[in-house]
Design a protein around this motif. Structure first.
Motif, mmCIF file in Angstrom:
data_model
loop_
_atom_site.group_PDB
_atom_site.id
_atom_site.type_symbol
_atom_site.label_atom_id
_atom_site.label_comp_id
_atom_site.label_asym_id
_atom_site.label_seq_id
_atom_site.Cartn_x
_atom_site.Cartn_y
_atom_site.Cartn_z
ATOM 1 N N THR A 142 14.181 13.421 1.504
ATOM 2 C CA THR A 142 13.270 12.446 0.883
ATOM 3 C C THR A 142 11.897 13.080 0.600
ATOM 4 O O THR A 142 11.393 12.981 -0.522
ATOM 5 C CB THR A 142 13.165 11.177 1.758
ATOM 6 O OG1 THR A 142 14.485 10.633 1.890
ATOM 7 C CG2 THR A 142 12.253 10.139 1.144
ATOM 8 N N GLY A 166 2.779 6.061 7.362
ATOM 9 C CA GLY A 166 4.044 6.250 8.072
ATOM 10 C C GLY A 166 4.118 7.662 8.636
ATOM 11 O O GLY A 166 3.700 8.611 7.984
ATOM 12 N N ARG A 167 4.616 7.776 9.859
ATOM 13 C CA ARG A 167 4.690 9.093 10.507
ATOM 14 C C ARG A 167 6.076 9.354 11.091
ATOM 15 O O ARG A 167 6.229 9.940 12.159
ATOM 16 C CB ARG A 167 3.632 9.204 11.609
ATOM 17 C CG ARG A 167 3.786 8.135 12.686
ATOM 18 C CD ARG A 167 2.824 8.319 13.836
ATOM 19 N NE ARG A 167 2.687 7.091 14.588
ATOM 20 C CZ ARG A 167 1.762 6.866 15.507
ATOM 21 N NH1 ARG A 167 0.869 7.797 15.792
ATOM 22 N NH2 ARG A 167 1.704 5.720 16.148
ATOM 23 N N SER A 168 7.114 8.866 10.390
ATOM 24 C CA SER A 168 8.463 9.123 10.909
ATOM 25 C C SER A 168 8.786 10.600 10.747
ATOM 26 O O SER A 168 8.184 11.311 9.939
ATOM 27 C CB SER A 168 9.496 8.271 10.156
ATOM 28 O OG SER A 168 9.653 8.763 8.847
ATOM 29 N N HIS A 194 -0.754 5.148 10.466
ATOM 30 C CA HIS A 194 0.342 4.532 11.224
ATOM 31 C C HIS A 194 -0.168 3.251 11.836
ATOM 32 O O HIS A 194 -1.300 2.820 11.514
ATOM 33 C CB HIS A 194 0.857 5.531 12.284
ATOM 34 C CG HIS A 194 -0.242 6.261 12.963
ATOM 35 N ND1 HIS A 194 -1.040 5.650 13.901
ATOM 36 C CD2 HIS A 194 -0.730 7.517 12.793
ATOM 37 C CE1 HIS A 194 -1.957 6.520 14.309
ATOM 38 N NE2 HIS A 194 -1.801 7.660 13.647
ATOM 39 N N THR A 195 0.597 2.650 12.739
ATOM 40 C CA THR A 195 0.155 1.350 13.273
ATOM 41 C C THR A 195 -1.060 1.486 14.194
ATOM 42 O O THR A 195 -1.716 0.494 14.500
ATOM 43 C CB THR A 195 1.288 0.622 14.039
ATOM 44 O OG1 THR A 195 1.738 1.489 15.083
ATOM 45 C CG2 THR A 195 2.453 0.276 13.134
ATOM 46 N N ALA A 214 6.435 2.891 5.184
ATOM 47 C CA ALA A 214 6.180 2.074 6.371
ATOM 48 C C ALA A 214 7.341 1.138 6.684
ATOM 49 O O ALA A 214 7.476 0.663 7.808
ATOM 50 C CB ALA A 214 4.908 1.257 6.167
ATOM 51 N N GLY A 215 8.181 0.857 5.683
ATOM 52 C CA GLY A 215 9.275 -0.088 5.903
ATOM 53 C C GLY A 215 8.782 -1.522 6.023
ATOM 54 O O GLY A 215 9.407 -2.345 6.682
ATOM 55 N N VAL A 234 8.049 4.742 -0.967
ATOM 56 C CA VAL A 234 9.295 5.233 -0.366
ATOM 57 C C VAL A 234 10.126 4.061 0.187
ATOM 58 O O VAL A 234 11.332 4.153 0.327
ATOM 59 C CB VAL A 234 8.995 6.243 0.767
ATOM 60 C CG1 VAL A 234 10.277 6.887 1.278
ATOM 61 C CG2 VAL A 234 8.024 7.321 0.290
ATOM 62 N N GLY A 235 9.471 2.966 0.459
ATOM 63 C CA GLY A 235 10.134 1.840 1.141
ATOM 64 C C GLY A 235 11.343 1.302 0.411
ATOM 65 O O GLY A 235 11.354 1.200 -0.819
ATOM 66 N N VAL A 236 12.358 1.002 1.173
ATOM 67 C CA VAL A 236 13.529 0.297 0.639
ATOM 68 C C VAL A 236 13.774 -0.883 1.574
ATOM 69 O O VAL A 236 14.203 -0.708 2.706
ATOM 70 C CB VAL A 236 14.783 1.193 0.610
ATOM 71 C CG1 VAL A 236 15.985 0.409 0.085
ATOM 72 C CG2 VAL A 236 14.555 2.433 -0.252
ATOM 73 N N THR A 276 16.468 11.460 -3.403
ATOM 74 C CA THR A 276 16.877 11.883 -2.064
ATOM 75 C C THR A 276 18.273 12.519 -2.093
ATOM 76 O O THR A 276 18.478 13.617 -1.566
ATOM 77 C CB THR A 276 16.821 10.680 -1.096
ATOM 78 O OG1 THR A 276 15.466 10.239 -1.034
ATOM 79 C CG2 THR A 276 17.295 11.038 0.287
HETATM 80 P P1 NAP Z 1 10.213 4.275 10.309
HETATM 81 O O1 NAP Z 1 10.877 5.318 11.099
HETATM 82 O O2 NAP Z 1 10.408 2.829 10.651
HETATM 83 O O3 NAP Z 1 8.645 4.568 10.315
HETATM 84 C C1 NAP Z 1 7.728 3.681 9.744
HETATM 85 C C2 NAP Z 1 6.356 4.246 9.918
HETATM 86 O O4 NAP Z 1 5.428 3.396 9.279
HETATM 87 C C3 NAP Z 1 5.925 4.373 11.380
HETATM 88 O O5 NAP Z 1 5.268 5.592 11.576
HETATM 89 C C4 NAP Z 1 4.984 3.194 11.565
HETATM 90 O O6 NAP Z 1 3.943 3.457 12.479
HETATM 91 C C5 NAP Z 1 4.393 3.052 10.180
HETATM 92 N N1 NAP Z 1 3.974 1.687 9.900
HETATM 93 C C6 NAP Z 1 4.728 0.571 9.948
HETATM 94 N N2 NAP Z 1 3.977 -0.507 9.634
HETATM 95 C C7 NAP Z 1 2.740 -0.046 9.390
HETATM 96 C C8 NAP Z 1 1.519 -0.675 9.049
HETATM 97 N N3 NAP Z 1 1.437 -1.992 8.872
HETATM 98 N N4 NAP Z 1 0.408 0.089 8.892
HETATM 99 C C9 NAP Z 1 0.487 1.423 9.067
HETATM 100 N N5 NAP Z 1 1.612 2.084 9.402
HETATM 101 C C10 NAP Z 1 2.726 1.340 9.562
HETATM 102 O O7 NAP Z 1 10.559 4.360 8.763
HETATM 103 P P2 NAP Z 1 11.108 5.565 7.840
HETATM 104 O O8 NAP Z 1 12.455 5.958 8.289
HETATM 105 O O9 NAP Z 1 10.053 6.593 7.635
HETATM 106 O O10 NAP Z 1 11.272 4.748 6.480
HETATM 107 C C11 NAP Z 1 10.197 4.078 5.885
HETATM 108 C C12 NAP Z 1 10.694 3.304 4.677
HETATM 109 O O11 NAP Z 1 11.226 4.234 3.743
HETATM 110 C C13 NAP Z 1 11.838 2.329 4.979
HETATM 111 O O12 NAP Z 1 11.721 1.216 4.131
HETATM 112 C C14 NAP Z 1 13.079 3.113 4.632
HETATM 113 O O13 NAP Z 1 14.152 2.292 4.254
HETATM 114 C C15 NAP Z 1 12.570 3.904 3.449
HETATM 115 N N6 NAP Z 1 13.295 5.168 3.214
HETATM 116 C C16 NAP Z 1 13.701 5.394 1.951
HETATM 117 C C17 NAP Z 1 14.352 6.567 1.661
HETATM 118 C C18 NAP Z 1 14.785 6.824 0.261
HETATM 119 O O14 NAP Z 1 15.573 7.711 0.016
HETATM 120 N N7 NAP Z 1 14.272 6.084 -0.706
HETATM 121 C C19 NAP Z 1 14.602 7.518 2.665
HETATM 122 C C20 NAP Z 1 14.133 7.259 3.962
HETATM 123 C C21 NAP Z 1 13.467 6.074 4.214
HETATM 124 P P3 NAP Z 1 4.189 3.765 14.061
HETATM 125 O O15 NAP Z 1 4.660 5.190 14.115
HETATM 126 O O16 NAP Z 1 2.864 3.574 14.667
HETATM 127 O O17 NAP Z 1 5.241 2.784 14.496
#
Ligand code: NAP
Length: 296
Positions: A142, A166-168, A194-195, A214-215, A234-236, A276
């Motif tokens: 991604t 986001g910091r995943s 991040h949060t 951030a999801g 990036v969110g889905v 991706t």
């Molecule tokens: P994740 O592991 O849930 O991580 C989300 C990150 O966002 C965490 O670091 C979280 O902070 C932060 N966050 C959440 N709410 C927030 C807010 N209100 N303010 C600031 N930061 C916030 O998610 P992920 O796997 O990285 O995926 C994120 C999104 O991308 C999802 O919707 C997923 O479906 C999508 N995605 C899409 C693809 C694609 O190919 N299009 C690929 C991967 C992911 P904390 O660390 O503090 O909890």
């Protein structure tokens, strides 16, 4: 003026054309066919649809592709054995284990068992470490897709203020690391939110390039975005079902509002998503060349 739409569908299709040519070249010159195995445990509908799409693309591009469907209750040891079998299979250059895994299986142990030279998802710590020190072998798919969207849309990354929400380990951290490298298509000043971030919009409003992973559906609104910024969503998020019975999706960005303020923006669907899978194919080609020690 409304933002230019960065179409991941179009850019992914250009890259797939390049991949087709590369596959034909590798076959003709070296008799190498890129091989990808996807391993899925259980029948989680989202995972099944992701793996099916990956297999379909691999097949269409002329790869050797294998899908392993494992029962939900497979033991960790049995799963590790399947991975080790493919570690030693010369026809398979890339191994992808679809996440998430059931709770009784240690995800890290599984990912660490994949031979780093076949780790086309780019999640093995060796590959993450190499990425961090600027000697990447495989970029996670991604983030790789995001960087290519920016480069191929002629968005200036060098010197830009990039803010990543986001910091995943699969999106936020690696894209931040990639864009801050002293390298072409990078060299940006990067902030990760991040949060725990005290004032999110203070940071997002300073971004020339805002990358949101951030999801959280539509959590980035127009007032949080600088005039003329590039916004990568990036969110889905699944927010219902269409009349045709398909999942209704939206991003983390309020597209309708933000497109009036940004200069370029990715839609959901049709933005980062198609990239991706395409980058997974590119990584598999790289892995095929790596095992044969081919250049390029
Ligand atoms: P994740 O592991 O849930 O991580 C989300 C990150 O966002 C965490 O670091 C979280 O902070 C932060 N966050 C959440 N709410 C927030 C807010 N209100 N303010 C600031 N930061 C916030 O998610 P992920 O796997 O990285 O995926 C994120 C999104 O991308 C999802 O919707 C997923 O479906 C999508 N995605 C899409 C693809 C694609 O190919 N299009 C690929 C991967 C992911 P904390 O660390 O503090 O909890």
């Amino acid at each position: 003026m409304p933002a230019r739409i960065i179409s991941g569908t179009e850019i992914a299709s250009q890259i797939r054309e390049e991949i087709r040519k590369e596959v034909a070249y590798l076959k003709e010159k070296y008799q190498v066919i890129p091989g990808l195995v996807t391993i899925i445990v259980g029948k989680n509908p989202a995972s099944v649809s992701y793996v099916t799409a990956k297999q379909k693309t691999a097949h269409e591009l002329g790869f050797y592709s294998v899908q392993e469907n494992m029962e939900e209750n497979i033991s960790e040891e049995a799963l590790l054995n399947v991975i080790m079998k493919y570690n030693g299979d010369p026809l398979v250059h890339g191994i992808l284990v679809q996440l998430p895994l059931p709770a009784h299986i240690n995800e890290s142990k599984v990912l660490y068992t994949i031979n780093p030279e076949k780790d086309v998802d780019g999640f093995h710590p060796v590959n993450i470490g190499r990425l961090m020190i600027g000697d990447a072998r495989f970029y996670p798919c991604t983030p790789y897709g995001i960087q290519q969207l920016l480069i191929r849309s002629n968005i200036r990354i060098e010197g830009a203020e990039v803010v990543v929400v986001g910091r995943s380990n699969i999106v936020g951290k690696p894209i931040a690391m990639m864009l801050c490298q002293k390298a072409k298509g990078a060299n940006a000043t990067v902030t990760i939110c991040h949060t725990g971030t005290k004032d999110l919009s203070f940071h997002t409003r300073h971004a020339d390039i805002l990358i949101v992973a951030a999801g959280k559906p539509k959590s980035i609104t127009a007032d949080m975005v600088k005039d003329g910024a590039t916004v990568i969503d990036v969110g889905v998020n699944r927010i219902g079902v269409t009349p045709e019975g398909k999942a209704r999706l939206c991003g983390d960005v309020d597209f309708e509002g933000v497109k009036e303020k940004a200069s370029a923006i990715t839609p959901v669907p049709g933005g980062v998503g198609p990239m991706t899978i395409t980058m997974l194919m590119l990584n598999t080609i790289k892995a095929a060349k790596l095992t044969r020690r081919l250049q390029g």
